[in-house]
Design a protein around this motif. Structure first.
Motif, PDB file in Angstrom:
ATOM      1  N   ASN A 142      14.949 -39.309 -10.754  1.00  0.00           N
ATOM      2  CA  ASN A 142      15.212 -38.570  -9.509  1.00  0.00           C
ATOM      3  C   ASN A 142      13.880 -38.066  -8.935  1.00  0.00           C
ATOM      4  OD1 ASN A 142      14.703 -35.820 -10.705  1.00  0.00           O
ATOM      5  ND2 ASN A 142      16.478 -36.413 -11.929  1.00  0.00           N
ATOM      6  N   GLY A 143      13.954 -37.460  -7.766  1.00  0.00           N
ATOM      7  CA  GLY A 143      12.739 -36.995  -7.102  1.00  0.00           C
ATOM      8  C   GLY A 143      12.082 -35.828  -7.828  1.00  0.00           C
ATOM      9  N   THR A 144      12.891 -35.002  -8.452  1.00  0.00           N
ATOM     10  CA  THR A 144      12.350 -33.865  -9.207  1.00  0.00           C
ATOM     11  C   THR A 144      11.531 -34.375 -10.391  1.00  0.00           C
ATOM     12  OG1 THR A 144      14.323 -32.624  -8.565  1.00  0.00           O
ATOM     13  CG2 THR A 144      12.987 -31.696 -10.336  1.00  0.00           C
ATOM     14  N   LEU A 174       8.160 -35.567  -9.189  1.00  0.00           N
ATOM     15  CA  LEU A 174       7.214 -34.470  -8.985  1.00  0.00           C
ATOM     16  C   LEU A 174       6.710 -33.925 -10.327  1.00  0.00           C
ATOM     17  CD1 LEU A 174       9.168 -32.615  -6.151  1.00  0.00           C
ATOM     18  CD2 LEU A 174       6.892 -33.645  -5.899  1.00  0.00           C
ATOM     19  N   ASN A 212      10.363 -25.523   1.657  1.00  0.00           N
ATOM     20  CA  ASN A 212      10.571 -26.795   0.973  1.00  0.00           C
ATOM     21  C   ASN A 212      11.761 -26.615   0.063  1.00  0.00           C
ATOM     22  OD1 ASN A 212      10.366 -29.322  -0.236  1.00  0.00           O
ATOM     23  ND2 ASN A 212       8.339 -29.001  -1.111  1.00  0.00           N
ATOM     24  N   PHE A 213      12.256 -27.729  -0.476  1.00  0.00           N
ATOM     25  CA  PHE A 213      13.304 -27.654  -1.479  1.00  0.00           C
ATOM     26  C   PHE A 213      12.708 -27.035  -2.753  1.00  0.00           C
ATOM     27  CE2 PHE A 213      16.104 -29.850  -4.695  1.00  0.00           C
ATOM     28  CZ  PHE A 213      17.191 -29.036  -4.447  1.00  0.00           C
ATOM     29  N   LEU A 227       4.255 -31.389   1.724  1.00  0.00           N
ATOM     30  CA  LEU A 227       5.575 -31.924   2.058  1.00  0.00           C
ATOM     31  C   LEU A 227       5.482 -32.547   3.452  1.00  0.00           C
ATOM     32  CD1 LEU A 227       8.747 -32.031   1.735  1.00  0.00           C
ATOM     33  CD2 LEU A 227       8.795 -29.823   2.906  1.00  0.00           C
ATOM     34  N   ASP A 264       4.885 -34.613  -1.698  1.00  0.00           N
ATOM     35  CA  ASP A 264       6.334 -34.600  -1.858  1.00  0.00           C
ATOM     36  C   ASP A 264       6.862 -35.370  -0.651  1.00  0.00           C
ATOM     37  OD1 ASP A 264       9.035 -34.140  -1.871  1.00  0.00           O
ATOM     38  OD2 ASP A 264       8.894 -32.015  -2.383  1.00  0.00           O
ATOM     39  N   ALA A 280       9.729 -36.884  -0.390  1.00  0.00           N
ATOM     40  CA  ALA A 280      11.177 -37.073  -0.547  1.00  0.00           C
ATOM     41  C   ALA A 280      11.873 -37.342   0.784  1.00  0.00           C
ATOM     42  CB  ALA A 280      11.790 -35.840  -1.214  1.00  0.00           C
ATOM     43  N   HIS A 281      11.305 -36.778   1.883  1.00  0.00           N
ATOM     44  CA  HIS A 281      11.911 -36.966   3.202  1.00  0.00           C
ATOM     45  C   HIS A 281      11.305 -38.153   3.948  1.00  0.00           C
ATOM     46  CE1 HIS A 281      12.765 -32.311   3.481  1.00  0.00           C
ATOM     47  NE2 HIS A 281      13.376 -32.896   2.476  1.00  0.00           N
ATOM     48  N   SER A 325      12.450 -39.335  -3.381  1.00  0.00           N
ATOM     49  CA  SER A 325      13.783 -39.099  -3.934  1.00  0.00           C
ATOM     50  C   SER A 325      14.763 -40.065  -3.282  1.00  0.00           C
ATOM     51  CB  SER A 325      14.236 -37.671  -3.629  1.00  0.00           C
ATOM     52  OG  SER A 325      15.635 -37.546  -3.833  1.00  0.00           O
ATOM     53  N   LYS A 368      19.460 -38.825   1.112  1.00  0.00           N
ATOM     54  CA  LYS A 368      18.108 -39.149   1.586  1.00  0.00           C
ATOM     55  C   LYS A 368      18.122 -40.452   2.396  1.00  0.00           C
ATOM     56  CE  LYS A 368      16.545 -35.463  -0.257  1.00  0.00           C
ATOM     57  NZ  LYS A 368      16.033 -35.131  -1.560  1.00  0.00           N
ATOM     58  N   GLY A 417      17.849 -41.053  -8.121  1.00  0.00           N
ATOM     59  CA  GLY A 417      16.736 -41.981  -8.274  1.00  0.00           C
ATOM     60  C   GLY A 417      15.487 -41.405  -7.657  1.00  0.00           C
ATOM     61  N   TYR A 477      14.864 -25.037   5.005  1.00  0.00           N
ATOM     62  CA  TYR A 477      15.434 -24.571   3.746  1.00  0.00           C
ATOM     63  C   TYR A 477      15.402 -23.053   3.762  1.00  0.00           C
ATOM     64  CZ  TYR A 477      14.751 -29.286   1.923  1.00  0.00           C
ATOM     65  OH  TYR A 477      14.804 -30.639   1.731  1.00  0.00           O
TER      66      TYR A 477
HETATM   67  C1  LIG Z   1      15.605 -34.057  -2.535  1.00  0.00           C
HETATM   68  C2  LIG Z   1      14.291 -33.423  -2.634  1.00  0.00           C
HETATM   69  C3  LIG Z   1      13.639 -33.244  -3.860  1.00  0.00           C
HETATM   70  C4  LIG Z   1      14.304 -33.526  -5.170  1.00  0.00           C
HETATM   71  O1  LIG Z   1      14.763 -34.812  -5.310  1.00  0.00           O
HETATM   72  P1  LIG Z   1      15.994 -35.113  -6.312  1.00  0.00           P
HETATM   73  O2  LIG Z   1      16.068 -36.603  -6.292  1.00  0.00           O
HETATM   74  O3  LIG Z   1      17.205 -34.462  -5.751  1.00  0.00           O
HETATM   75  O4  LIG Z   1      15.621 -34.582  -7.640  1.00  0.00           O
HETATM   76  C5  LIG Z   1      12.362 -32.718  -3.869  1.00  0.00           C
HETATM   77  N1  LIG Z   1      11.750 -32.369  -2.731  1.00  0.00           N
HETATM   78  C6  LIG Z   1      12.348 -32.511  -1.545  1.00  0.00           C
HETATM   79  C7  LIG Z   1      11.607 -32.135  -0.325  1.00  0.00           C
HETATM   80  C8  LIG Z   1      13.634 -33.021  -1.451  1.00  0.00           C
HETATM   81  O5  LIG Z   1      14.227 -33.124  -0.261  1.00  0.00           O
END
Ligand SMILES: *Cc1c(COP(=O)(O)O)cnc(C)c1O
Length: 375
Positions: A52-54, A57, A78-79, A125, A151, A153-154, A175, A180, A187, A320
């Motif tokens: 996953n995205g976490t 990171l 940020n998340f 981010l 990061d 993820a977006h 992520s 997403k 993933g 957020y």
């Molecule tokens: C979704 C997200 C994450 C975490 O990703 P996961 O796949 O849910 O673990 C981290 N940072 C940002 C900015 C996100 O939007």
């Protein structure tokens, strides 16, 4: 009207069925192919699939050497995953402010102000899929000898002057969560040009073991040693197969998202006070349009807007609640003042956005907002 939605079709079902039937479900040829294709798409030397995205990171920060007594500078808007993984490395998150109502990304001047002798990395981010102001941030990182980690993820597919987000600094983290731009369920992916970082990530991703099940299965190895205290942060074959299909659709999906955001902007900014940040300024910048965020007029009640849109059947959300206001992160020693984040956060409302929204659905969102706010 949900905030986000996935499209299910035969191509995806066939891909999943193929992997299930193969009988090989964990890391294998699908993951290898997804990594190869993702690296090629980003123009990076390595792409490493993770659970996953976490995890992306977390592994990147560890591989970049972040540990106890280190500080990592990042936006509070940020998340929370970003701050949590900094903490899991034993390091301290140092929160920074954003530019303003038109640009909800990190303010490079505030990043510079947040740097101390303990700073190890800057974790930027690309908010909502809008590339942050990367050149000054890279210059700051270089001047202070810091790692710049994205990061992203977006921002899969977002680019500045043709260079993809995720490839600007030491590494980029993606992520593939269901909401997403490139959804696989769960993933993630790390992209990097740094061979050492890639090796370290590969090791930590799978328990610190020197060889993998897949290599042993193919007869390439018969035993293993453990040379680091790693994790199981691997991606599996089913998710990789979904990812390969979704990657092929990403550019077109981002394009449709952009068209919907343009329609929102054209129709809604006539409302006094409401703005859709990140108005296009440069043909050089290609956003991924992950989120359609509106900044509500200063005195409108965000919960009232939420409730009234919900009555119209429209789901909205907040991206957020700033991390520095959560119980776990409030009252941190040496907390920095974040006046712009504090002023903007209560006014943010995220509108529905997904690539396959049809014209009627977009019109319904617009008409409902005009009904709620337009007088
Ligand atoms: C979704 C997200 C994450 C975490 O990703 P996961 O796949 O849910 O673990 C981290 N940072 C940002 C900015 C996100 O939007």
């Amino acid at each position: 009207m949900p905030l986000a939605d996935v499209l299910v079709d035969d191509e995806l079902l066939t891909a999943v069925a193929r992997v299930i039937s193969s009988g090989w479900w964990s890391m294998g040829p699908e993951v290898e192919e997804f990594e190869r294709a993702y690296a090629a798409f980003c123009g990076s030397r390595h792409a490493l699939a993770v659970s996953n995205g976490t995890a992306a990171l977390h592994l990147t920060l560890l591989a970049a050497g972040c540990g106890p007594d280190d500080e990592v500078v990042l936006p509070s808007l940020n998340f929370v995953a970003a701050a949590n993984v900094v903490s899991h490395c034993g390091a301290t998150p140092v929160f920074c402010d954003i530019v303003g109502p038109e640009d909800l990304n990190l303010d490079p001047a505030d990043v510079e102000a947040a740097i101390s002798p303990a700073t190890k990395a800057i974790l930027v981010l690309h908010y909502g899929g809008q590339p942050c102001d990367i050149e000054p941030l890279l210059a700051i990182a270089n001047r202070h000898g810091l790692a710049l980690i994205e990061d992203a993820a977006h921002a899969p597919g977002a680019a500045v002057a043709g260079q993809l987000c995720g490839t600007f600094g030491l590494a980029g983290c993606f992520s593939f969560f269901s909401n997403k731009n490139l959804p696989t369920g769960e993933g993630g992916m790390i992209v990097t040009d740094d061979d050492n970082l890639a090796d370290r990530v590969r090791l930590l991703r799978s328990h610190g073991m020197t060889t993998l099940t897949w290599a042993r299965h193919r007869g390439h190895a018969h035993t293993y040693d453990v040379v680091a205290r790693g994790f199981n942060y691997r991606l599996d074959e089913v998710h990789a197969a979904i990812g390969l299909v979704q990657l092929g659709r990403l550019v077109a999906a981002n394009e449709s998202r952009g068209q919907i955001v343009s329609r929102y902007r054209a129709a809604l900014e006539r409302l006094a006070g409401l703005t859709i940040p990140f108005a296009p300024t440069s043909a050089n910048v290609s956003p991924a349009h992950h989120l359609a965020v509106a900044v509500l007029p200063p005195r409108s009640s965000r919960s009232d807007v939420r409730a009234r849109l919900s009555e119209c059947g429209i789901q909205t959300s907040v991206h957020y609640p700033p991390i520095h206001n959560f119980s776990e992160y409030a009252n941190q020693a040496g907390a920095r003042k974040l006046p712009i984040t504090d002023a903007m956060a209560p006014r943010l409302r995220t509108l529905p956005l997904y690539a396959h929204m049809d014209d009627q659905q977009v019109a319904l969102v617009i008409d409902s907002i005009l009904g709620v706010l337009g007088h």
